[in-house]
Each structure stands twice: as C-alpha cells, then as structure tokens.
Design an enzyme around this catalytic site. Structure first.
Site, short mmCIF file in Angstrom:
data_model
loop_
_atom_site.label_atom_id
_atom_site.label_comp_id
_atom_site.label_asym_id
_atom_site.label_seq_id
_atom_site.Cartn_x
_atom_site.Cartn_y
_atom_site.Cartn_z
N HIS A 15 0.88 -1.17 0.00
CA HIS A 15 0.00 0.00 0.00
C HIS A 15 0.92 1.22 0.00
O HIS A 15 2.00 1.19 0.61
CB HIS A 15 -0.85 0.11 1.26
CG HIS A 15 -1.73 -1.07 1.56
ND1 HIS A 15 -1.29 -2.16 2.24
CD2 HIS A 15 -3.05 -1.27 1.32
CE1 HIS A 15 -2.30 -3.02 2.39
NE2 HIS A 15 -3.37 -2.51 1.84
N ASP B 275 2.41 1.98 3.33
CA ASP B 275 3.33 1.00 3.96
C ASP B 275 4.75 1.46 3.71
O ASP B 275 5.64 1.24 4.54
CB ASP B 275 3.23 -0.39 3.31
CG ASP B 275 1.85 -0.98 3.34
OD1 ASP B 275 1.07 -0.61 4.22
OD2 ASP B 275 1.56 -1.83 2.46
#
Ligand code: XLS
Ligand code: NI
Ligand code: NI
Length: 437
Positions: free
Chosen positions: A102, A105
């Site tokens: 993501h 992240d």
C-alpha cells in the site's frame, strides 16, 4: 549481499523433505517443473509489505510487541529507507521475486495528502533503484483508503464528495507510484466501501459512485499506458459491517452491471473466502468460471474465530483443493501468490518471519505437487468426466447446446421409466485427495 538487519540468516535453500532445518525449503524448489512450468513461475511468491515489514504486533487490547529494528528511526524518510533496505534483504534471502504494498506501507503518511504525495515520490525513487540492483519486482500496488479517520464513512462510496474525491486523489498517487515501480497489477480492496447501517445509507447511489469511479480508473490507466491488470479483492466484512465487494459472485455481478468485466479480475484471499461462508476453492472456482482468476492472497483463518486472522498457510487439504482449481483453470491471470499473512503477536524473533514464509511457500508447493499427482496419476479426471458423460452425446448434448425446447424435455423426461441411483462417490474422491501426498 551484505545483510544489516538479518545478519544471522543465510539464503534459504531447497533441501528436500528429509531436511530438519527450519530455515530451508522442503517442497518449494523454484526451478522444479510441474505440469510444464517451474514452481517459481506458477506461484510468483510475494511478500506483503504491510504485514512483514510494518506489523508491530499491537492489537485492540495491547501495545506493540514487535519493535522491528528498521522501524525505529523517527525521521519519516530515513525510516522508510531502512524499511525498504530490510524488505529487499528479506526478499533476497527468501528467494522471492515480488512484493506487494500500500502507498503508506512504504512511508508514513504526511499531515496532508499533498505532503504524503511528496513522501511517496521520495521513497518510490529510492525503491526503484533497489529494484534495478536486485531485479525484484512489484506484483501489485494499492492505496490504503481505510486507516485514515477521514475514511470512517467510506472512501469512494463516502456520502460526502469531498472525501470521495480525496480518496480518488490518493488512489491516483498510489497508482502512479505503482506504475513507476513497474507493478504488474493494481489492486482495489474496499475495506471502508460498504455500510454500518442501511438506515443512513443510500446503497444504490454509493454503488453507482463506485462503478463510475472504476470506469474512470480504466480510462486513466489506458491514458497512462498501464499494461497490467486491475484486481478487486472481495471481502464480506471487517472493518466495515457489510462490504460491497462481499465475495467473488457479488463482485462479478457488480463488474458486469457497470460494464467493467473486460477490465478487472479478482484477487482471492483465503481468509476472506471463509469469512463469506465459502471455501477458498469455491471462491477460486467462481472467479475462474468468469475467466477472472487473477491473483491470490495466501493465508488461513482460524476455525474458532470469525475474523480475518491472517495466519500463514499450513492447511494442506485446503491448499490441495485450491491447487486443483488452479491447475484445472490454467493458473492465475497476471497475478501470483502474495502472503497476506502475519506472524502472531507473540512471535517476536526475527527468524519467525522467515519460518512463517517458508512454511507458506512449502504448503503451496506441496499442494501443487499433490494436485499434479491427482490430475496425472489417478482416476480423478476420468471419474469427473464420466459423471457428466450423459451430456457428451445424444439428447444431453443437444440440451447443453440449447437445442431442446421445454416440450422436447418434457417428452424425454416423462418417457424414461425408473432412473437408477448413481453414486456421487464423494468418499472415493476424498480418499484420492487424502492419499495424494
Ligand atoms: C485486508 C486485505 C488487505 C488487502 C490490501 O483484509 O486483505 O490487506 O489485501 O489492501
Ligand atoms: Ni488481502
Ligand atoms: Ni485480508
């Protein structure tokens, strides 16, 4: 290769099933050919950045248990670089070619979306260099449109256009970063796309918004020259009580309704299937029936818990059944096997991360070998073919082709006397499965 974070762990090798080394593969032998393809190419194993690099063991009842050394730096960019270094070390030690991520992240969110965009651009160029040095690729990227409190009423399906457009902007940024990193696919998982109560929800309008948005994403991806696939990842609930992408069948119906069926495939997650009261293999088969079996998020649930526990795959029976569907439908279209799984809160040794991924890879390899055995060395394929043989010729075939009217069917059906019982032989099928490894 010099390791800074995993100094004591050597490259994981295939040692065969007699090995008692927990840091070796027993079944995953990347170059071994299975039905005409190497295991490496069948699976395209990927590490999930969010779990393996970012998870810290915190749960709703307790604080952080895993203080990963790469996440300790307070400067956001430096921390993100350390985390990327750890990720690439980990992937090289495992011998995995891919990771999934993501946007946030990779680097912590900024105080505004514009600030986040700058940060994402900085870490993307750092990671791109590491990809060039190592050959490691991105299986898929995605946007986290569920953690930030701004999405508490939904992201693209938010009743407030200000939030929906913010989500669209965030997804554009994540999509651009994914393309920059050469992502082979892009995933949409709608954790907040759904409702908590139908009383305050205009479901039809929210679904229409989602349909319009995906169509605009198809346009954008085309303009940008994206060659990969879009995947939707079904999940029935959690965090939202009822999610719009409930299961494979629901998502396929949605894609057909909004004219998206030629542009999307599905990313099936084991624990999402079981949360929807299906088996993993059922969800794969439904996707395969529609020609939409794109990718897999590998994990397992817990029979006694009703939530997405994201444990590493060890369920061999479940995996063999899944690999049967996988092989019979010609594998995954564009995707791979992403370990969307995390070590438990009390698994605090760094080596636990490796043991977990090794066991996950070995479970899939073992499942694949067993499925190959079933398909090539047992009566399974013939049994299945015979079960349907009444449709292979004569009137059955004519029915299948749509050539018999109801009047024709009536005449055939009423004039054939007693029909003998034909055993479904389920236990025989099960014994073939149970003796396949
Ligand atoms: C959560 C989902 C999530 C997606 C990516 O349950 O599995 O991790 O895979 O957003
Ligand atoms: Ni997932
Ligand atoms: Ni999940």
């Amino acid at each position: 290769m010099e390791n800074n974070f995993f100094k004591n762990i050597q490259k994981i090798k295939f040692e065969g099933k007699e090995s008692d080394n927990p840091l070796a593969y027993r079944y995953y032998n990347p170059d071994q050919q299975v039905m005409g393809k190497s295991m490496r190419d069948h699976f395209k194993f990927a590490m999930a950045y969010w779990h393996s690099m970012n998870d810290n063991g915190a749960d709703p009842f307790g604080r952080i248990t895993n203080h990963y050394p790469w996440n300790q730096e307070t400067d956001a960019l430096q921390q993100a670089k350390n985390r990327a270094d750890a990720a690439f070390e980990f992937l090289q030690i495992m011998g995995f070619d891919y990771f999934c991520f993501h946007d946030i992240d990779l680097i912590a969110e900024g105080s505004s979306l514009a600030e986040t965009e700058k940060r994402v651009a900085q870490i993307t160029s750092y990671i791109k260099e590491k990809q060039q040095q190592t050959g490691i690729k991105v299986l898929w990227g995605t946007a986290n449109c569920f953690s930030n409190p701004v999405y508490m009423n939904g992201a693209i399906t938010n009743p407030d256009f200000r939030v929906a457009s913010r989500a669209a902007a965030q997804i554009k940024i994540a999509f651009d970063a994914s393309m920059e990193l050469g992502a082979e696919n892009y995933v949409f998982w709608g954790g907040r796309e759904g409702y908590l109560s139908l009383l305050n929800t205009d479901m039809k309008r929210e679904l229409d918004h989602l349909g319009v948005f995906f169509n605009r994403m198809v346009d954008y991806a085309k303009e940008q020259g994206f060659k990969g696939n879009f995947f939707i990842e079904p999940k029935p609930a959690e965090p939202t009580k009822h999610q719009y992408d409930f299961d494979s069948a629901t998502v396929i119906g949605f894609l057909n309704q909004y004219g998206l069926q030629d542009h999307f495939k599905l990313n099936i997650e084991v624990n999402h299937a079981t949360l929807a009261q299906h088996t993993f293999e059922h969800e794969l088969q439904v996707a395969a029936n529609a020609g939409m079996l794109g990718s897999i998020d590998a994990n397992r649930g817990d029979n006694q818990n009703g939530w997405d526990t994201d444990q590493f795959s060890i369920n061999l029976y479940e995996t063999i059944e899944a690999m049967l569907v996988f092989l019979k439908s010609g594998g995954l279209q564009g995707g791979g096997i992403n370990f969307d799984a995390k070590v438990r809160r009390n698994s605090t040794d760094l080596e636990d991360l490796f043991i977990a991924h090794i066991q996950g890879a070995d479970t899939f390899a073992r499942g694949l070998l067993a499925a190959e055995h079933i398909l090539t060395n047992t009566a399974y394929t013939d049994m299945l073919q015979q079960r349907y043989q009444s449709y292979d010729g004569g009137q059955g075939k004519a029915f299948e082709k749509g050539e018999l009217s109801i009047a024709d069917l009536y005449k055939i059906g009423i004039n054939q006397g007693d029909i003998p019982h034909t055993s479904g032989k389920q236990e025989l099928y099960e014994s073939i499965l149970a003796n396949s490894f």
